[in-house]
Design a protein around this motif. Structure first.
Motif, short mmCIF file in Angstrom:
data_model
loop_
_atom_site.label_atom_id
_atom_site.label_comp_id
_atom_site.label_asym_id
_atom_site.label_seq_id
_atom_site.Cartn_x
_atom_site.Cartn_y
_atom_site.Cartn_z
N TYR A 343 0.81 -1.22 0.00
CA TYR A 343 0.00 0.00 0.00
C TYR A 343 0.84 1.27 0.00
CZ TYR A 343 -3.55 -3.43 1.24
OH TYR A 343 -4.38 -4.52 1.26
N VAL A 347 -0.60 5.12 -0.02
CA VAL A 347 -0.59 5.74 1.31
C VAL A 347 0.63 6.64 1.48
CG1 VAL A 347 -0.67 5.31 3.81
CG2 VAL A 347 -1.85 3.77 2.25
N ASP A 448 -13.53 10.75 -0.55
CA ASP A 448 -12.47 10.04 0.19
C ASP A 448 -12.44 10.50 1.64
OD1 ASP A 448 -11.74 8.68 -2.11
OD2 ASP A 448 -10.22 10.16 -2.68
N PHE A 452 -13.28 8.25 4.89
CA PHE A 452 -12.24 8.17 5.91
C PHE A 452 -12.81 8.56 7.28
CE2 PHE A 452 -8.57 9.78 8.27
CZ PHE A 452 -7.59 8.85 7.98
N ILE A 502 -6.75 3.98 8.26
CA ILE A 502 -6.27 3.78 6.90
C ILE A 502 -6.41 2.32 6.49
CG2 ILE A 502 -4.28 3.96 5.35
CD1 ILE A 502 -3.22 6.21 7.04
N CYS A 505 -9.81 1.65 5.41
CA CYS A 505 -10.14 2.28 4.13
C CYS A 505 -9.54 1.55 2.94
CB CYS A 505 -9.66 3.73 4.14
SG CYS A 505 -10.64 4.83 5.21
N VAL A 506 -8.29 1.12 3.06
CA VAL A 506 -7.67 0.47 1.91
C VAL A 506 -8.33 -0.87 1.59
CG1 VAL A 506 -5.44 1.61 2.23
CG2 VAL A 506 -5.85 -0.62 3.31
N TRP A 521 -5.51 8.56 0.87
CA TRP A 521 -5.62 8.26 2.30
C TRP A 521 -4.54 9.00 3.09
CZ3 TRP A 521 -10.19 7.07 2.09
CH2 TRP A 521 -10.73 6.11 1.23
N CYS A 524 -5.96 12.44 3.77
CA CYS A 524 -6.96 12.36 4.85
C CYS A 524 -6.27 12.18 6.19
CB CYS A 524 -7.90 11.19 4.58
SG CYS A 524 -8.93 11.35 3.11
N ALA A 525 -5.26 11.32 6.24
CA ALA A 525 -4.57 11.05 7.49
C ALA A 525 -3.85 12.29 8.01
CB ALA A 525 -3.57 9.91 7.29
#
Length: 569
Positions: A343, A347, A448, A452, A502, A505-506, A521, A524-525
């Motif tokens: 990821y 990410v 997204d 999230f 995360i 979400c993934v 993501w 968002c994080a």
């Protein structure tokens, strides 16, 4: 003071006592090697046999020593000189005559030095200490001339020797008692041979070095070290760095007295230059990017990178490698958070924080502060260049010339601050201040952030009552918890919470964005990290009335005079 110093005859077992005495300095007592000794232990079986045969015969106020046959060759000291030194320094528990100035000066401890000549020693020693539940981190062990010694350069009272023998006997038991040494990982490590006939086996090297561990850990022992500068230098390549080695020892002493990491930074900077000039093995290992954890006090500082580091970061900074930059003996994503490696493309560098978290929880669970930077971005306590990036005024560009004027160690060191973070900023949409949701809807795919946030609520990272506050938050900390220095308990808990969101979400939303939007993501994080950090800061009752005193300066490392920030993964 009564003392008995044995000198072990180098001949094979079976040598008569008379022959042993003839090969011995007249001031010492000859000690013949034991018969049928297991191979690979050097002098240890002879010393062991003496201990086992005289367990109740030691005089607690007398001194004992077990010198190898080459003691005079290595130290230049005959028995009368040894006796004179002891007489001039009466009443000590331990007297040391360690002759290898470079081994003591240029390494944090004898185990780090052993790692250079015998790769795998540090890991084997740490595994052994773990097996006997002795909570010592070799990464954090710093010794100096005063407590560096091998057992065959020590004269001491039984209070020292009993502790040493207790440790070495456990090594002996593990190495010799395993039913199948090859199938026992620790026994296999202890029995390992370097392949160089001039070097001892691992088990012999460790038993000798246990003397230094005892001296470093038992602070009740009184020690009189013979002046190491008055003994011959065993490696002439180091002679031109004689004054430098004295500075190295002074830096280690200063660190031990103050726990100020700047002393360690100076130590590592100078010692690396000396070792690169004098030790071909050190140069090749350094070039391979071998990871060596530096001794720390209350701070672990990680640097997340997926490319070769553009500059030489301070020694207290620990690189965390992602993608193609991963390699042998590095702190790699694929070893410390392997589930995240697939990821990384979506990410981004955020996954490096998960590897860093796992490393800290395993090796430094008691650490007080955690610092994080990226290979191009870091937070300094003060402004360095004063030149903002052209497309992001919150970041100053720091060029190669700036690093020549001021050391990056002094730039990044957080001092005693609990936090060191970049200054806050805000988002603007249609020339008005905008919250996280409104800005995200303009800059990215709004669905997204909605997804999230939903996962964050489901997992309890956000309360359902604070969703509106999260969406409408107008203060933003760039990088969230990925840039700066933070209290360890806050950072570990927060990065774990973000990781859980995360991860959900993934797996639930396998949507692949294109180009810059690929790392949805991560965007968002960053906002969730910023929000949780602000929430924590606002909840504290800071004496100064606010958290602005934690502000430093966010910096972007550039080449030459470049001033434009180009985002990357």
């Amino acid at each position: 003071m009564k003392m008995t110093i044995f000198q072990i005859n180098p001949d094979k077992a079976g040598t008569s006592s008379a022959a042993a005495a003839a090969a011995t300095d007249s001031g010492y007592t000859g000690l013949a090697c034991v018969e049928n000794a297991p191979a690979g232990w050097g002098d240890y079986p002879t010393i062991r046999a003496y201990f086992l045969g005289n367990e109740n015969a030691f005089d607690e106020e007398s001194l004992y020593g077990f010198f190898s046959s080459d003691f005079f060759e290595k130290t230049g000291l005959a028995s009368d000189a040894v006796s004179a030194f002891i007489d001039q320094n009466p009443g000590r528990d331990v007297y040391t005559f360690f002759p290898f100035i470079q081994d003591s000066a240029c390494f944090t401890n004898v185990f780090e030095q052993g790692e250079l000549v015998f790769p795998g020693m540090a890991a084997a020693t740490q595994a052994y200490l773990g097996s006997i539940e002795l909570a010592v981190s070799l990464d954090d062990l710093v010794t100096d001339f005063g407590d560096t010694a091998h057992s065959n350069y020590v004269v001491a009272k039984p209070v020292f020797w009993r502790t040493w023998f207790g440790l070495t006997e456990k090594i002996f038991d593990i190495a010799e008692s395993a039913a199948d040494p090859a199938a026992d990982p620790l026994a296999s490590k202890l029995n390992a041979s370097s392949g160089d006939a001039a070097l001892p086996a691992m088990k012999q090297a460790l038993t000798e070095r246990m003397a230094s561990l005892v001296l470093a850990l038992d602070r009740e022992l009184t020690i009189a070290p013979f002046d190491i500068t008055q003994m011959p230098c065993s490696n002439s390549a180091y002679l031109r760095y004689w004054d430098g080695m004295l500075l190295l020892d002074a830096s280690k002493q200063a660190f031990r007295g103050t726990e100020d990491r700047q002393h360690l930074t100076r130590f590592f900077t100078l010692r690396d230059k000396i070792l690169q000039a004098c030790e071909p093995r050190f140069g090749s290992r350094a070039d391979s990017g071998r990871f060596t954890a530096r001794p720390q006090t209350d701070l672990i500082y990680g640097c997340i990178t997926h490319v070769p580091l553009p500059i030489e970061f301070p020694d207290f900074v620990l690189p965390v490698y992602l993608g193609q930059s991963q390699g042998p003996d590095r702190l790699n994503l694929r070893e410390w958070a392997p589930e995240w490696e697939p990821y990384h493309p979506i990410v981004g560098g955020q996954v490096g924080n998960f590897a860093l978290k796992n490393y800290i929880l395993k090796h430094h669970p008691e650490v007080k502060r955690i610092g994080v930077c990226m290979y191009r971005k870091f937070v300094s306590r003060h402004r360095i260049s004063g030149i903002p990036a052209e497309d992001n005024w919150m970041m100053d560009v720091v060029s190669d010339a700036d690093f020549e004027k001021e050391s990056i160690a002094s730039m990044m060191a957080p001092g005693d601050q609990e936090f060191l973070i970049g200054q806050t900023c805000g988002f603007i949409v249609n020339e008005e201040s905008a919250g996280y949701l409104l800005h995200y809807s303009q800059a990215h795919h709004v669905e997204d952030l909605l997804r999230f946030t939903s996962e964050a609520v489901e997992l309890g990272v956000l309360e359902n009552t604070e969703v509106a506050s999260f969406f409408d938050e107008k203060v933003f900390l760039m990088g969230g918890i990925e840039l700066g220095v933070f209290p360890a308990d806050f950072w570990l808990a927060t990065v774990s919470a973000i990781e859980s969101v995360i991860w959900a979400c993934v797996h639930r939303y396998p949507v692949q964005r294109e180009g810059y939007q690929t790392r949805a993501w991560a965007f968002c994080a960053e906002r969730l990290g910023s929000y949780l950090l602000l929430k924590y800061l606002k909840a504290q009752n800071w004496q100064s009335g606010g958290y602005e005193h934690f502000f430093g300066q966010l910096n972007l490392i550039t080449k030459n005079d470049a001033k434009l920030y180009v985002p990357s993964n």
